[in-house]
Design an enzyme around this catalytic site. Structure first.
Site, short mmCIF file in Angstrom:
data_model
loop_
_atom_site.label_atom_id
_atom_site.label_comp_id
_atom_site.label_asym_id
_atom_site.label_seq_id
_atom_site.Cartn_x
_atom_site.Cartn_y
_atom_site.Cartn_z
N SER A 195 0.63 -1.13 -0.21
CA SER A 195 0.30 0.32 0.22
C SER A 195 0.71 0.99 -0.06
CB SER A 195 -0.70 -0.04 1.33
OG SER A 195 -0.18 -0.11 2.24
N LYS A 196 1.99 1.54 -0.80
CA LYS A 196 3.15 2.00 -0.45
C LYS A 196 2.77 3.22 -1.59
CE LYS A 196 6.80 0.97 2.00
NZ LYS A 196 5.34 0.61 3.35
#
Ligand code: GLU
Length: 252
Positions: free
Chosen positions: A250-251
């Site tokens: 989820s960067k």
């Protein structure tokens, strides 16, 4: 008619997980000849920033994920920004209070914590003990004189809930999992689990397509649908996108 939505919180830039969720909701609406709604969930004022809203909109446009209702394009709702819908959330909270389905709670964080520990010790879950459910007028007045500002708490149903999730299949939520939960904060702002139901219902969303991490929130949302006699939509909870290391990707 099918109606889906993408409901990001503008607390950062769009990431690959958001985009994938948006893509599923968008494609399902297009595939069925339905509508796709964009709603900005910006009631967490500490973490939401208008710059992120602008950026989200820019990125979705760049991706050609065009919405049929939402910011810029408008639609039947007055606004698609939750921060501009506060009166609506207040209206339904008052309705719930009038119907005896919610109440003002004056507990301090310490009192809530203490109550939860007691509940746990008595073999129940670490849930709110319902201390403010049946306050008398004079008890309320006393708290108000002390300067306490109440939250609005919803009376959780003591019953099992279940959904037939389009992705996960049958999911059961046994009773007792949640205690009475906050729907409006002392600031008058709604919490996610409450605002999301009001908006999905009023925007006539038929299919709630979103990330897996919201599956456990669904039980609270089902209770609000029930209490307000709103039609419950279909749910599709999508698995998270993992990297090759099987960690959440989820960067931003
Ligand atoms: N604002 C929530 C999020 O960004 C939306 C969750 C939902 O789709 O219900 O995670």
């Amino acid at each position: 008619m099918v109606k889906t939505r993408f409901a990001p919180s503008p607390t950062g830039k769009l990431h690959v997980g958001n985009v994938r969720t948006a893509l599923f909701a968008y494609l399902y609406a297009r595939h069925t000849g339905g509508k796709f709604v964009l709603r900005i969930e910006d009631t967490d004022l500490d973490r939401s920033h208008s710059d992120y809203i602008d950026k989200l909109i820019e990125d979705l446009k760049w991706l050609s994920l065009e919405w049929d209702e939402g910011p810029i394009v408008g639609g039947p709702e007055k606004s698609y920004l939750q921060s501009e819908r506060i009166e609506i959330y207040k209206y339904f909270a008052n309705k719930l209070i009038e119907e005896g389905k919610a109440y003002h709670c004056y507990c301090t964080p310490e009192e809530i914590e203490h109550g939860k520990k007691e509940m746990e010790a008595s073999g129940k879950g670490p849930i709110y003990n319902g201390r403010c459910r049946n306050l008398t007028h004079s008890q309320k007045r006393k708290f108000e004189e002390e300067g306490r500002i109440p939250v609005v708490r919803f009376i959780a149903y003591d019953e099992d809930f279940e959904i037939n999730d389009i992705v996960k299949g049958n999911v059961k939520f046994p009773k007792g999992m949640v205690g009475d939960f906050v729907i409006l904060r002392a600031t008058g702002l709604p919490v996610y689990n409450y605002a999301v139901v009001i908006d999905d219902a009023l925007m006539e969303i038929t299919h709630v397509i979103r990330a897996d991490e919201h599956l456990s929130n669904t039980v609270r949302q089902l209770m609000i649908y029930k209490a307000l006699k709103f039609k419950t939509p279909e749910f599709a909870h999508l698995a998270l996108v993992l990297g090759p290391d099987r960690q959440k990707l989820s960067k931003r």
